[in-house]
Design an enzyme around this catalytic site. Structure first.
Site, PDB file in Angstrom:
ATOM      1  N   HIS A 196      12.351  -8.637   1.158  1.00 27.92           N
ATOM      2  CA  HIS A 196      11.713  -9.925   0.904  1.00 27.92           C
ATOM      3  C   HIS A 196      10.979 -10.403   2.145  1.00 27.92           C
ATOM      4  O   HIS A 196      11.130 -11.554   2.552  1.00 27.92           O
ATOM      5  CB  HIS A 196      12.753 -10.966   0.483  1.00 27.92           C
ATOM      6  CG  HIS A 196      13.529 -10.565  -0.736  1.00 27.92           C
ATOM      7  ND1 HIS A 196      14.725 -11.137  -1.077  1.00 27.92           N
ATOM      8  CD2 HIS A 196      13.264  -9.651  -1.698  1.00 27.92           C
ATOM      9  CE1 HIS A 196      15.169 -10.585  -2.202  1.00 27.92           C
ATOM     10  NE2 HIS A 196      14.310  -9.678  -2.594  1.00 27.92           N
TER      11      HIS A 196
HETATM   12  C1  FAD Z   1      12.774  -1.850  -3.546  1.00 27.47           C
HETATM   13  C2  FAD Z   1      12.501  -3.295  -3.783  1.00 27.47           C
HETATM   14  C3  FAD Z   1      13.324  -4.026  -4.618  1.00 27.47           C
HETATM   15  C4  FAD Z   1      13.065  -5.372  -4.870  1.00 27.47           C
HETATM   16  N1  FAD Z   1      13.837  -6.033  -5.770  1.00 27.47           N
HETATM   17  C5  FAD Z   1      13.502  -7.299  -6.127  1.00 27.47           C
HETATM   18  C6  FAD Z   1      14.180  -7.964  -7.175  1.00 27.47           C
HETATM   19  O1  FAD Z   1      15.088  -7.405  -7.809  1.00 27.47           O
HETATM   20  N2  FAD Z   1      13.794  -9.222  -7.488  1.00 27.47           N
HETATM   21  C7  FAD Z   1      12.799  -9.858  -6.819  1.00 27.47           C
HETATM   22  O2  FAD Z   1      12.517 -11.011  -7.135  1.00 27.47           O
HETATM   23  N3  FAD Z   1      12.154  -9.255  -5.812  1.00 27.47           N
HETATM   24  C8  FAD Z   1      12.461  -7.977  -5.481  1.00 27.47           C
HETATM   25  N4  FAD Z   1      11.743  -7.352  -4.506  1.00 27.47           N
HETATM   26  C9  FAD Z   1      10.674  -8.096  -3.820  1.00 27.47           C
HETATM   27  C10 FAD Z   1       9.492  -8.422  -4.703  1.00 27.47           C
HETATM   28  O3  FAD Z   1       9.252  -7.425  -5.656  1.00 27.47           O
HETATM   29  C11 FAD Z   1       8.261  -8.676  -3.841  1.00 27.47           C
HETATM   30  O4  FAD Z   1       8.538  -9.700  -2.925  1.00 27.47           O
HETATM   31  C12 FAD Z   1       7.053  -9.100  -4.650  1.00 27.47           C
HETATM   32  O5  FAD Z   1       6.764  -8.135  -5.624  1.00 27.47           O
HETATM   33  C13 FAD Z   1       5.866  -9.312  -3.725  1.00 27.47           C
HETATM   34  O6  FAD Z   1       4.743  -9.665  -4.468  1.00 27.47           O
HETATM   35  P1  FAD Z   1       3.340  -9.805  -3.762  1.00 27.47           P
HETATM   36  O7  FAD Z   1       2.378 -10.199  -4.824  1.00 27.47           O
HETATM   37  O8  FAD Z   1       3.476 -10.635  -2.561  1.00 27.47           O
HETATM   38  O9  FAD Z   1       2.989  -8.340  -3.227  1.00 27.47           O
HETATM   39  P2  FAD Z   1       2.992  -6.932  -3.966  1.00 27.47           P
HETATM   40  O10 FAD Z   1       3.586  -7.011  -5.311  1.00 27.47           O
HETATM   41  O11 FAD Z   1       3.562  -5.967  -3.002  1.00 27.47           O
HETATM   42  O12 FAD Z   1       1.446  -6.632  -4.185  1.00 27.47           O
HETATM   43  C14 FAD Z   1       0.558  -6.230  -3.205  1.00 27.47           C
HETATM   44  C15 FAD Z   1      -0.392  -5.224  -3.830  1.00 27.47           C
HETATM   45  O13 FAD Z   1      -1.510  -5.065  -2.999  1.00 27.47           O
HETATM   46  C16 FAD Z   1      -1.849  -3.705  -2.932  1.00 27.47           C
HETATM   47  N5  FAD Z   1      -2.566  -3.503  -1.685  1.00 27.47           N
HETATM   48  C17 FAD Z   1      -2.087  -3.642  -0.439  1.00 27.47           C
HETATM   49  N6  FAD Z   1      -3.049  -3.409   0.455  1.00 27.47           N
HETATM   50  C18 FAD Z   1      -4.158  -3.126  -0.237  1.00 27.47           C
HETATM   51  C19 FAD Z   1      -5.478  -2.788   0.137  1.00 27.47           C
HETATM   52  N7  FAD Z   1      -5.828  -2.714   1.421  1.00 27.47           N
HETATM   53  N8  FAD Z   1      -6.383  -2.546  -0.840  1.00 27.47           N
HETATM   54  C20 FAD Z   1      -6.029  -2.629  -2.144  1.00 27.47           C
HETATM   55  N9  FAD Z   1      -4.793  -2.927  -2.539  1.00 27.47           N
HETATM   56  C21 FAD Z   1      -3.873  -3.178  -1.599  1.00 27.47           C
HETATM   57  C22 FAD Z   1      -0.516  -3.010  -2.985  1.00 27.47           C
HETATM   58  O14 FAD Z   1      -0.637  -1.644  -3.333  1.00 27.47           O
HETATM   59  C23 FAD Z   1       0.211  -3.846  -4.003  1.00 27.47           C
HETATM   60  O15 FAD Z   1      -0.021  -3.386  -5.299  1.00 27.47           O
HETATM   61  C24 FAD Z   1      11.986  -6.008  -4.229  1.00 27.47           C
HETATM   62  C25 FAD Z   1      11.172  -5.280  -3.380  1.00 27.47           C
HETATM   63  C26 FAD Z   1      11.401  -3.936  -3.164  1.00 27.47           C
HETATM   64  C27 FAD Z   1      10.485  -3.164  -2.265  1.00 27.47           C
END
Ligand code: FAD
Ligand code: NAG
Ligand code: NAG
Ligand code: NAG
Length: 664
Positions: free
Chosen positions: A597
């Protein structure tokens, strides 16, 4: 028994059309983007390919391959390709256009919902760029969640070496995988659905972040949500008309009941932890539908593939935000796709939803970040902001193991890997394959040493019906990069008895990390500094949490099954008396594990906050037409896993952006 094997397929390929997919733009009039060949810093994907090529070992994957009804091809070298979700440009388009109203970088938890909302009603054109691929059949099976960390569905980041931390992990470094897929980290996560406590959001709002109090954010959680929660059908705290399915994990072991019964003996209440009355215990609410994963992509993008004004490009890695240095206005992005480089303009805004590591990384590469740091890499500074200088994380200790004298209570991978269980998931959407790899119950507690007032927790407990030994070290231990010597020494000896763990999460760490550029090559991972446990209160709270768990399991609901703490001491901690505070501190320093997180790297705050990167409307301070919309803006640790908060942030940002541009 008649088997309706179409369920997987139906869940995947939703055939419902999009209500607003009729052609209104004349495609021939559009101007297409002209790509150039890549000259400098080209994406060779070396790291990701390497991990993809070392085949994952999994008994469950093996049995899925043997399940005739799934029609999987055993000769297919890439198991992740089965039913891979495809994103293509809407019919008639020959390539990406030269210009869009909005360009969103990253189709993750937040980016997916944001793209869906901004393209509603065809008022604006949206380009959604994603470095990863579409999800697949494998990613939809909940029990396989930990396995995904070893695949090309993640960016395989590693925390920088920190002395005395992650000592029992491979190369003494913690693994920080992040999702790389259309759907982002919601494609690889554990699906636990949590929103945070009222106090969390009220404190964030009190710091000058108007519009972010609990009362303000709840409607955005509920807007996305489609809750199927038994017993909560009348709750005013759950949405029912959204796209994101939320249900109780269908599989429950007997240990989950023991966990809740033990909590009751300790005076804890059963609560709906996603309501304002959250301080208590519960079964886990998860982002799933009929026992299958509901990623942000499945919820928000699937049904809109035909929208003419929403262009989703997978395998497209953004390397730079184009910013006019004089007017400090974001004008577009540069991205790499199939060895070619595109520069595309944004008429209205560029929105970074690349997650807590890549969003700050891209800002810095584009000239927005700490002045001295950017100067040291020769990057011209456009705006001096403290990008990457805050980083909080939620850490845990997955190393506790309790053995029992009863069988069939825990998820022993070798025993549950059966065709029947695969079919059970397919046909009825339940059974052990629908388990979040063992995690099933949740509880919020306040340890004796907390100085917080009222019912504000410092620890979240997660009950599980599996331990690190349950899969013989093939998946979970490998997924967290537990060192092999440690697995062999501690967990190998208990593979033949059933065992489980109770995890915890340190909710409000005071230790603060940061991240820095490694180089100016956008394909180089930034340097990630966790700075775990540098504040003594964090260490003390974690030690209390472990002692609490041991007491909780030392009660009649668990005694019934002969539950006993496994006491083989970690070799790294042999100089301390087993069970002493010093021992547990050493244990946490040995098997240090993140719950993934990472937040605050593009911290939200008013202009009076010297650490703030974005304002409460998520606009980058001092730069026009540029926002950050993902979990990186969460300014301080909250009592929640961060997937639902990221989706809420996407939902709220969509409303803010629509308001700014007067879109309905
Ligand atoms: C193993 C694991 C288990 C987890 N379990 C849970 C859980 O059970 N419950 C929960 O609430 N949270 C959980 N989390 C955390 C949660 O999933 C994340 O905090 C959340 O998904 C983050 O969302 P976001 O939109 O910030 O980023 P992300 O969902 O990470 O999205 C970022 C996206 O941007 C893309 N990207 C990055 N850089 C570039 C670029 N330069 N060009 C194009 N695309 C790019 C990435 O590929 C990705 O698809 C977990 C995380 C992990 C890793
Ligand atoms: C997008 O994903 C599909 C698989 O769904 C893949 O075949 C295609 O090559 C990807 N696009 C690019 C540009 O690589
Ligand atoms: C916390 O303190 C109370 C009162 O001193 C005590 O009864 C209780 O056992 C303690 N709990 C733990 C987990 O140490
Ligand atoms: C397991 O241990 C408990 C407590 O010691 C005991 O009551 C129970 O009979 C044991 N069960 C089996 C199957 O040995």
């Amino acid at each position: 028994m008649k088997i309706h094997i179409a369920l997987f397929t139906i869940l995947f390929i939703r055939i419902f059309g999009d209500s607003d997919d009729d052609v209104t733009v004349s495609i021939d009039d559009e101007e297409y983007a002209v790509p150039m060949p890549c000259r400098e810093f080209c994406d060779n994907g070396v790291r990701e390919k390497r991990i993809a090529n070392s085949p994952v070992k999994s008994k469950i994957l093996d049995v899925m391959m043997k399940t005739p009804q799934l029609h999987l091809d055993p000769a297919e070298p890439d198991v992740l390709s089965f039913l891979r979700d495809k994103y293509e440009l809407p019919k008639g388009f020959k390539g990406p256009l030269a210009e869009y109203d909005f360009i969103i970088v990253g189709a993750g938890s937040a980016g997916s919902v944001l793209a869906a909302r901004l393209s509603e009603g065809r008022q604006a054109s949206v380009l959604l760029l994603e470095a990863g691929l579409g999800e697949s059949l494998i990613t939809s099976v909940p029990i396989l969640a930990p396995l995904l960390q070893q695949t090309e569905y993640v960016w395989p980041y590693k925390m920088e070496f920190q002395p005395g931390i992650c000592v029992g992990m491979t190369d003494e470094r913690c693994f920080w995988p992040r999702g790389k897929a259309v759907g982002g980290t919601s494609v690889v996560n554990y699906m636990i659905y949590t929103r945070g406590f009222a106090e969390d959001w009220n404190r964030i709002a009190a710091d000058g972040n108007y519009g972010w109090s609990y009362k303000d954010v709840i409607p955005y959680y509920m807007k996305s949500e489609r809750a199927y929660l038994k017993g909560l059908a009348d709750s005013p705290w759950h949405g029912r008309d959204g796209e994101l399915n939320v249900e109780y994990v269908p599989f429950k072991s007997k240990l989950s009941k023991a966990f809740l019964d033990a909590a009751k003996l300790f005076g804890h209440r059963r609560v709906d932890y996603n309501s304002p009355d959250a301080f208590g215990f519960s079964y886990i609410q998860a982002t799933m539908s009929h026992g299958h994963r509901t990623s942000s992509a499945k919820a928000f993008l699937h049904d809109h593939k035909k929208r003419k004004n929403l262009h989703i490009l997978n395998s497209s890695t953004v390397t730079k935000i184009l910013i006019d240095p004089l007017s400090k206005t974001a004008t577009g992005v540069e991205f790499h796709r199939n060895g070619r480089v595109y520069q595309i303009n944004a008429k209205k805004e560029v929105i970074l939803s690349a997650g807590p590591i890549e969003s700050p990384h891209l800002l810095m590469l584009s000239g927005i970040g700490p002045k001295d740091h950017l100067n040291s890499f020769g990057i011209p500074v456009i705006q001096d902001l403290k990008v990457g200088e805050s980083l909080y994380d939620h850490i845990s200790y997955p190393g506790l193991a309790f053995t029992i004298n009863t069988t069939k209570l825990t998820l022993v991978e070798r025993k549950i890997a059966t065709i029947d269980n695969v079919l059970q998931l397919e046909q009825y959407g339940d059974g052990p394959m629908s388990s979040l790899a063992g995690v099933e119950t949740i509880g919020y507690i306040k340890t004796n040493i907390s100085k917080e007032p009222g019912d504000y927790p410092d620890i979240e407990l997660l009950g599980s019906c599996a331990s690190l030994a349950s899969d013989e070290g093939d998946v979970v231990a490998k997924g967290i990069h537990l060192a092999d010597w440690l697995y062999q020494d501690i967990y190998r000896p208990i593979e033949n008895v059933e065992s489980f763990t109770v995890l915890f999460m340190l909710l409000h760490p005071k230790s603060k990390g940061h991240l820095k550029l490694r180089s100016t090559n956008p394909f180089d991972h930034p340097k990630l500094y966790g700075n775990y446990m540098i504040h003594p209160d964090d260490t003390a709270t974690m030690v209390e949490a472990i002692k609490y768990i041991i007491k909780l399991v030392d009660t009649s609901p668990f005694h019934k099954y002969g539950a006993k703490l496994y006491t083989k001491p970690l070799s790294t901690c042999k100089h301390y008396q087993f069970g002493s505070d010093k021992y547990w501190e050493c244990a946490v320093r040995t098997i240090t594990s993140t719950l993934h997180h990472q937040i605050a790297t593009c911290k939200m705050g008013p202009s009076s906050d010297p650490e703030a990167v974005v304002d409460p409307e998520l606009k980058v301070h001092g730069v026009n037409n540029l926002r950050v919309v993902d979990s990186s803006i969460i300014p301080k640790p909250i009592s929640a896993h961060t997937n639902a908060p990221a989706i809420m942030i996407g939902e709220k940002a969509a409303a803010l952006i629509k308001k700014s541009w007067k879109l309905l």
